[in-house]
Design a protein around this motif. Sequence first.
Motif, PDB file in Angstrom:
ATOM      1  N   THR A   1      -3.764  -1.041 -12.111  1.00  0.00           N
ATOM      2  CA  THR A   1      -5.220  -1.197 -12.042  1.00  0.00           C
ATOM      3  C   THR A   1      -5.788  -0.017 -11.236  1.00  0.00           C
ATOM      4  N   VAL A   2      -5.350   0.123  -9.978  1.00  0.00           N
ATOM      5  CA  VAL A   2      -5.847   1.245  -9.164  1.00  0.00           C
ATOM      6  C   VAL A   2      -5.549   2.582  -9.870  1.00  0.00           C
TER       7      VAL A   2
ATOM      8  N   ILE B   1      -1.058  -3.925  -9.246  1.00  0.00           N
ATOM      9  CA  ILE B   1      -1.961  -3.063  -8.461  1.00  0.00           C
ATOM     10  C   ILE B   1      -1.863  -1.613  -8.924  1.00  0.00           C
TER      11      ILE B   1
ATOM     12  N   THR C   1      -7.104   2.930  -2.857  1.00  0.00           N
ATOM     13  CA  THR C   1      -6.386   1.737  -2.425  1.00  0.00           C
ATOM     14  C   THR C   1      -7.086   0.493  -2.969  1.00  0.00           C
ATOM     15  N   PHE C   2      -6.780  -0.666  -2.394  1.00  0.00           N
ATOM     16  CA  PHE C   2      -7.326  -1.921  -2.904  1.00  0.00           C
ATOM     17  C   PHE C   2      -7.695  -2.799  -1.720  1.00  0.00           C
ATOM     18  N   SER C   3      -8.598  -3.734  -1.947  1.00  0.00           N
ATOM     19  CA  SER C   3      -8.909  -4.689  -0.884  1.00  0.00           C
ATOM     20  C   SER C   3      -8.104  -5.964  -1.137  1.00  0.00           C
TER      21      SER C   3
ATOM     22  N   THR D   1       0.830  -1.216   0.000  1.00  0.00           N
ATOM     23  CA  THR D   1       0.000   0.000   0.000  1.00  0.00           C
ATOM     24  C   THR D   1       0.860   1.261   0.000  1.00  0.00           C
TER      25      THR D   1
ATOM     26  N   PRO E   1     -13.287  -0.292  -7.774  1.00  0.00           N
ATOM     27  CA  PRO E   1     -12.701  -1.019  -6.648  1.00  0.00           C
ATOM     28  C   PRO E   1     -11.841  -2.185  -7.137  1.00  0.00           C
ATOM     29  N   VAL E   2     -10.644  -2.274  -6.591  1.00  0.00           N
ATOM     30  CA  VAL E   2      -9.703  -3.314  -7.019  1.00  0.00           C
ATOM     31  C   VAL E   2      -9.510  -4.293  -5.871  1.00  0.00           C
ATOM     32  N   SER E   3      -9.592  -5.579  -6.191  1.00  0.00           N
ATOM     33  CA  SER E   3      -9.404  -6.617  -5.183  1.00  0.00           C
ATOM     34  C   SER E   3      -8.172  -7.441  -5.542  1.00  0.00           C
ATOM     35  N   PHE E   4      -7.195  -7.454  -4.656  1.00  0.00           N
ATOM     36  CA  PHE E   4      -5.993  -8.270  -4.863  1.00  0.00           C
ATOM     37  C   PHE E   4      -6.257  -9.632  -4.238  1.00  0.00           C
TER      38      PHE E   4
ATOM     39  N   SER F   1      -7.990  -2.850 -16.992  1.00  0.00           N
ATOM     40  CA  SER F   1      -8.513  -1.593 -16.437  1.00  0.00           C
ATOM     41  C   SER F   1      -9.443  -0.916 -17.433  1.00  0.00           C
TER      42      SER F   1
END
Length: 561
Positions: free
Chosen positions: A287-288, A284, A258-260, A240, A295-298, A486
């Motif tokens: 994409t972010v 990340i 940020t990302f989850s 992060t 919303p981006v999920s890793f 993206s």
Amino acid sequence: MRLAFLLPFAAIPKISSASPTVHPSTMIVHESVAGPPAAFTQVGVVSPDEEITLRIALAQSDIVGLQEKTYAVSDPANALYGQHLTIEELAEFVKPPPATPSAVSTWLAAHGLTPTSVSPFNDVLQITLPVREANALLAADFRSFTHVPSGTRSVRTLSYAIPVALQPHIRFVHPTVAFVPPPARSRIERRASDPIPASCAFDTDPSCLQAVFGIPSAKANHSTSNVLGVAGYTDQFANTGDLAEFLSNTRPDLAGATFSVQTIDGGANDQDIFNAGIEADLDIQYTVGVASGVPVSFISVGDNTQDGISGMIDIVNSILTTPAAQRPTVLTTSYGFNEQDLPASLAVAVCNAYLQLGAVGISAIFASGDGGVGGVQPTTCTNFVPSAPGGCPFITSVGGTTNVPPHAASLFSSGGFSNYFPTPSYQAADVTAYIASIGTLYAGLYNKSGRGIPDVSAASHNIEIVWQGDVNLVDGTSCASPIFASMIALVNDRLLAAGKPVLGFLNPFLYSTTGRAAFTDVTSGNNPGCNTNGFSATTGWDPVTGLGTPNFDGLLKAVGL
Ligand SMILES: *[C@@H]1O[C@H](CO)[C@@H](O)[C@H](O)[C@H]1NC(C)=O
Ligand SMILES: *[C@@H]1O[C@H](CO)[C@@H](O)[C@H](O)[C@H]1NC(C)=O
């Protein structure tokens, strides 16, 4: 388009169970290999008491029907376009036929074994048992092997058998004869960089992508039901702090984005800056930092995988059991294998898994790999080495370009033709035209009837990232996959805003007349490998840059927005 989805059976001599000479419990070899691939060596016998976990892939009700249905809902020319399946509808195709679970369970019970179901639709059973019992159950000879480059130990057998009566019920048992190395991530080459690119022709950051591909900077508004999934393998963690610094350098308007993180198979989310993974940070940040507001999920896949393919099937099963609102609409993966490292049964199983994502409206996007015609990484080869799993016709494979205007990233971008999957109808005219254009060049080195990869391409050279606190420039099709994903996520946002369904499985749309108009043809560059210059990019589709590089406004126009 029907695929040969019964490959493991095709290799087996046909024995009628009605034959008086063959008892239903007669064991028959189901899969075998002559020996381990060169990168693996046998290191000894296994203690008969060592426990091994096996997965039994059962027959599925109607995979051919699922393929047809998925093509129908993904083809803009079809009346069913956009009517993605619900999970319940998907289950009807994937679950085992009625007689299968009891037939297999009865056999296992006779050996004192009670399986557990480990897939959303109960088409995969799992058992854990001592090696001694596994050898008896499967007429196998499990031994210990090491994958020399990584030092990874695995327990495998060169052959296994099942009762003849169970042949129609069992696709395969894993891990048995599959010697699959860890997935290769992109061959990222790293250079230190000044923070701000002097020119998009030499350095690429999100503002360059906005300029070159027309990607908007406006934040997506229909975010809650439009998650962009990023697959993380091999203990690569997205940091992060690196993301915050990257956004402050290149997208200050996205400060705080940020990302989850979701973890499966014992995956972790290590935020120590010195454990930040270069691949994960790249994926990340692109994409972010590109899919503004999405919303981006890793999805961090750990080492505790049992699918025989490092979690690439586990991640699909996890997504299919995620509640609809949190389920990604797009999944980007920058890892892959050389197709020849996967036995046909496993290559088909992983393809069937990504088919399921496509069926429910999730775009599965993979980097094509970085070894040119030599595979995911540069290899010593005589015949060309297609990359996997991008050769699966239900996956969108993304190659790499460099420079402005783009030409093929000749140093690495993988492309070619699958040996397992035939050319799907959506690209048949393109593949035929390309092969005709090269005449006898490389005849015998590649498969003229195979699925061609990649489908499209995007920027992949001198991409600016922040890794472990420093600005670096990286190369690889690993850059291209998240960038393209993206753009698709941003198109999905506009579609949702207009009350329309998301894109889902992309390829029939991409190759349609309207879809292909959204791509700028790349006609220069090539993809060397196996001591050749590789294929050349040319007018129209080619196995280097696919249909070309995407244009965002073109994509909106193609979907009628
Ligand atoms: C989202 O809404 C804001 C405010 O109405 C607008 O400025 C922005 O352009 C919208 N984003 C998209 C992608 O339409
Ligand atoms: C070439 O591809 C076709 C179609 O997928 C396949 O049937 C055939 O076995 C492949 N040939 C080789 C040599 O792998």
